[in-house]
Design a protein around this motif. Structure first.
Motif, mmCIF file in Angstrom:
data_model
loop_
_atom_site.group_PDB
_atom_site.id
_atom_site.type_symbol
_atom_site.label_atom_id
_atom_site.label_comp_id
_atom_site.label_asym_id
_atom_site.label_seq_id
_atom_site.Cartn_x
_atom_site.Cartn_y
_atom_site.Cartn_z
ATOM 1 N N MET A 248 0.801 -1.218 0.000
ATOM 2 C CA MET A 248 0.000 0.000 0.000
ATOM 3 C C MET A 248 0.841 1.279 0.000
ATOM 4 N N LEU A 249 2.138 1.156 0.229
ATOM 5 C CA LEU A 249 2.989 2.352 0.237
ATOM 6 C C LEU A 249 2.965 3.083 -1.116
ATOM 7 N N PRO A 250 3.134 2.339 -2.242
ATOM 8 C CA PRO A 250 3.021 3.036 -3.532
ATOM 9 C C PRO A 250 1.643 3.654 -3.747
ATOM 10 N N VAL A 251 0.606 2.974 -3.285
ATOM 11 C CA VAL A 251 -0.748 3.507 -3.417
ATOM 12 C C VAL A 251 -0.891 4.808 -2.631
ATOM 13 N N PHE A 252 -0.335 4.813 -1.439
ATOM 14 C CA PHE A 252 -0.385 6.025 -0.610
ATOM 15 C C PHE A 252 0.346 7.176 -1.291
ATOM 16 N N VAL A 253 1.508 6.856 -1.892
ATOM 17 C CA VAL A 253 2.268 7.888 -2.605
ATOM 18 C C VAL A 253 1.467 8.420 -3.788
ATOM 19 N N PHE A 254 0.807 7.515 -4.534
ATOM 20 C CA PHE A 254 -0.014 7.929 -5.658
ATOM 21 C C PHE A 254 -1.170 8.824 -5.214
ATOM 22 N N ILE A 255 -1.814 8.434 -4.086
ATOM 23 C CA ILE A 255 -2.951 9.214 -3.608
ATOM 24 C C ILE A 255 -2.516 10.612 -3.196
ATOM 25 N N VAL A 256 -1.396 10.698 -2.484
ATOM 26 C CA VAL A 256 -0.885 12.006 -2.069
ATOM 27 C C VAL A 256 -0.512 12.848 -3.290
ATOM 28 N N SER A 257 0.164 12.202 -4.258
ATOM 29 C CA SER A 257 0.556 12.926 -5.472
ATOM 30 C C SER A 257 -0.666 13.399 -6.248
ATOM 31 N N ALA A 258 -1.664 12.511 -6.364
ATOM 32 C CA ALA A 258 -2.878 12.875 -7.095
ATOM 33 C C ALA A 258 -3.615 14.014 -6.411
ATOM 34 N N THR A 259 -3.590 14.014 -5.071
ATOM 35 C CA THR A 259 -4.251 15.097 -4.342
ATOM 36 C C THR A 259 -3.540 16.429 -4.569
ATOM 37 N N ILE A 260 -2.202 16.374 -4.530
ATOM 38 C CA ILE A 260 -1.428 17.609 -4.738
ATOM 39 C C ILE A 260 -1.621 18.135 -6.158
ATOM 40 N N LEU A 261 -1.618 17.207 -7.148
ATOM 41 C CA LEU A 261 -1.741 17.605 -8.548
ATOM 42 C C LEU A 261 -3.192 17.766 -8.995
ATOM 43 N N HIS A 262 -4.120 17.431 -8.096
ATOM 44 C CA HIS A 262 -5.549 17.491 -8.424
ATOM 45 C C HIS A 262 -5.860 16.661 -9.677
ATOM 46 N N SER A 263 -5.230 15.458 -9.717
ATOM 47 C CA SER A 263 -5.400 14.578 -10.873
ATOM 48 C C SER A 263 -6.405 13.478 -10.540
ATOM 49 N N THR A 264 -7.552 13.542 -11.194
ATOM 50 C CA THR A 264 -8.584 12.523 -10.983
ATOM 51 C C THR A 264 -8.145 11.176 -11.534
ATOM 52 N N VAL A 265 -7.394 11.187 -12.616
ATOM 53 C CA VAL A 265 -6.930 9.940 -13.241
ATOM 54 C C VAL A 265 -5.994 9.190 -12.307
ATOM 55 N N PHE A 266 -4.989 9.892 -11.769
ATOM 56 C CA PHE A 266 -4.057 9.258 -10.837
ATOM 57 C C PHE A 266 -4.781 8.743 -9.593
ATOM 58 N N LEU A 267 -5.704 9.539 -9.083
ATOM 59 C CA LEU A 267 -6.440 9.143 -7.885
ATOM 60 C C LEU A 267 -7.271 7.888 -8.140
ATOM 61 N N THR A 268 -7.949 7.860 -9.275
ATOM 62 C CA THR A 268 -8.753 6.693 -9.626
ATOM 63 C C THR A 268 -7.883 5.454 -9.791
ATOM 64 N N PHE A 269 -6.754 5.624 -10.467
ATOM 65 C CA PHE A 269 -5.822 4.511 -10.657
ATOM 66 C C PHE A 269 -5.317 3.982 -9.317
ATOM 67 N N ALA A 270 -4.957 4.883 -8.403
ATOM 68 C CA ALA A 270 -4.428 4.476 -7.099
ATOM 69 C C ALA A 270 -5.479 3.711 -6.295
ATOM 70 N N VAL A 271 -6.718 4.225 -6.313
ATOM 71 C CA VAL A 271 -7.794 3.568 -5.562
ATOM 72 C C VAL A 271 -8.096 2.197 -6.143
ATOM 73 N N LEU A 272 -8.174 2.106 -7.469
ATOM 74 C CA LEU A 272 -8.454 0.815 -8.114
ATOM 75 C C LEU A 272 -7.339 -0.191 -7.842
ATOM 76 N N PHE A 273 -6.093 0.268 -7.929
ATOM 77 C CA PHE A 273 -4.969 -0.626 -7.661
ATOM 78 C C PHE A 273 -5.017 -1.135 -6.223
ATOM 79 N N GLY A 274 -5.311 -0.243 -5.284
ATOM 80 C CA GLY A 274 -5.399 -0.645 -3.882
ATOM 81 C C GLY A 274 -6.517 -1.646 -3.644
ATOM 82 N N LEU A 275 -7.680 -1.428 -4.290
ATOM 83 C CA LEU A 275 -8.805 -2.351 -4.125
ATOM 84 C C LEU A 275 -8.488 -3.714 -4.738
ATOM 85 N N ILE A 276 -7.817 -3.709 -5.896
ATOM 86 C CA ILE A 276 -7.450 -4.978 -6.538
ATOM 87 C C ILE A 276 -6.488 -5.772 -5.653
ATOM 88 N N VAL A 277 -5.486 -5.083 -5.112
ATOM 89 C CA VAL A 277 -4.528 -5.751 -4.226
ATOM 90 C C VAL A 277 -5.222 -6.285 -2.988
#
Length: 225
Positions: free
Chosen positions: A144-173
């Motif tokens: 989950m560490l990479p997922v957490f990094v993605f979520i933080v990055s997506a929040t800072i960049l306001h990127s819906t795509v990155f956020l969606t990808f991070a959440v989906l990856f975390g749920l799949i794992v």
């Protein structure tokens, strides 16, 4: 079906998935009846176990509290016995084609004669399962560490795509890992009890406490298989 497949594999066969499902389908009603009996027995035990608590609430004394504690422990042990009898009876139903009444008698008899081995096996299963789930939790936290990094990055960049990808990856794992671990745990438990059922029927199991006692004292009056 799982019990049949495991039993066949332990006898040197490899039952097909279709064959296992077919046997499971034919045993559907006896297994349902077995579960109704076991669930009914557990509910009766839970009701009897709740009576001391009722008396404790009505009359909170030291003796009623001690009686509640003792009865609670006794009910837990009896529920454990009922569940073990169910497992053995299920094996007798599937692997030996025994009628329901004979399967229950077989389960009770096996537990009565081998209660120490059964308790040892159950304790070891709990320990092993706890270790396995702890390791899974540790690996999941690392994953989950990479997922957490993605979520933080997506929040800072306001990127819906990155956020969606991070959440989906975390749920799949998460759900993929839980599914695989649950499947492994279930198969491990069934394989353990199917193997124990066969060995108990062949008379080839000696409690580890007996073996330890024999090794420490040198007493050979207890046979060892």
């Amino acid at each position: 079906g799982l019990v049949y497949a495991l039993g066949g594999k332990m006898r040197g066969r490899k039952p097909t998935l279709k064959e296992s499902f077919s046997v499971g389908g034919k045993a559907l009603w006896p297994v349902i009846a077995l579960n109704i009996i076991i669930i009914g027995s557990i509910w009766i035990l839970r009701f009897l176990g709740s009576l001391p608590l009722f008396f404790l609430i009505q009359n909170p004394t030291t003796s009623s509290f001690l009686f509640h504690i003792v009865s609670f422990g006794a009910v837990l042990f009896l529920i454990f016995v009922v569940l073990i009898v169910e497992i053995f009876a299920l094996n007798a139903l599937i692997l030996q084609g025994a009628p329901l009444s004979d399967a229950l008698k077989r389960g009770i008899e096996l537990f009565r004669k081998n209660w120490l081995v059964v308790i040892e096996t159950a304790i070891l299963q709990v320990i092993i399962a706890t270790i396995i789930w702890f390791l899974f939790a540790s690996l999941f936290a690392v994953a989950m560490l990479p997922v957490f990094v993605f979520i933080v990055s997506a929040t800072i960049l306001h990127s819906t795509v990155f956020l969606t990808f991070a959440v989906l990856f975390g749920l799949i794992v998460l759900f993929g890992g839980l599914f695989a671990l649950s499947a492994f745990t279930i198969q491990f438990q069934y394989a353990t009890w199917v193997s124990l059922y066969r060995k108990l029927g062949e008379g080839g199991v000696v409690p580890k406490l007996h073996r330890l006692f024999r090794n420490v004292t040198g007493d050979t009056s207890i046979s060892q298989s």
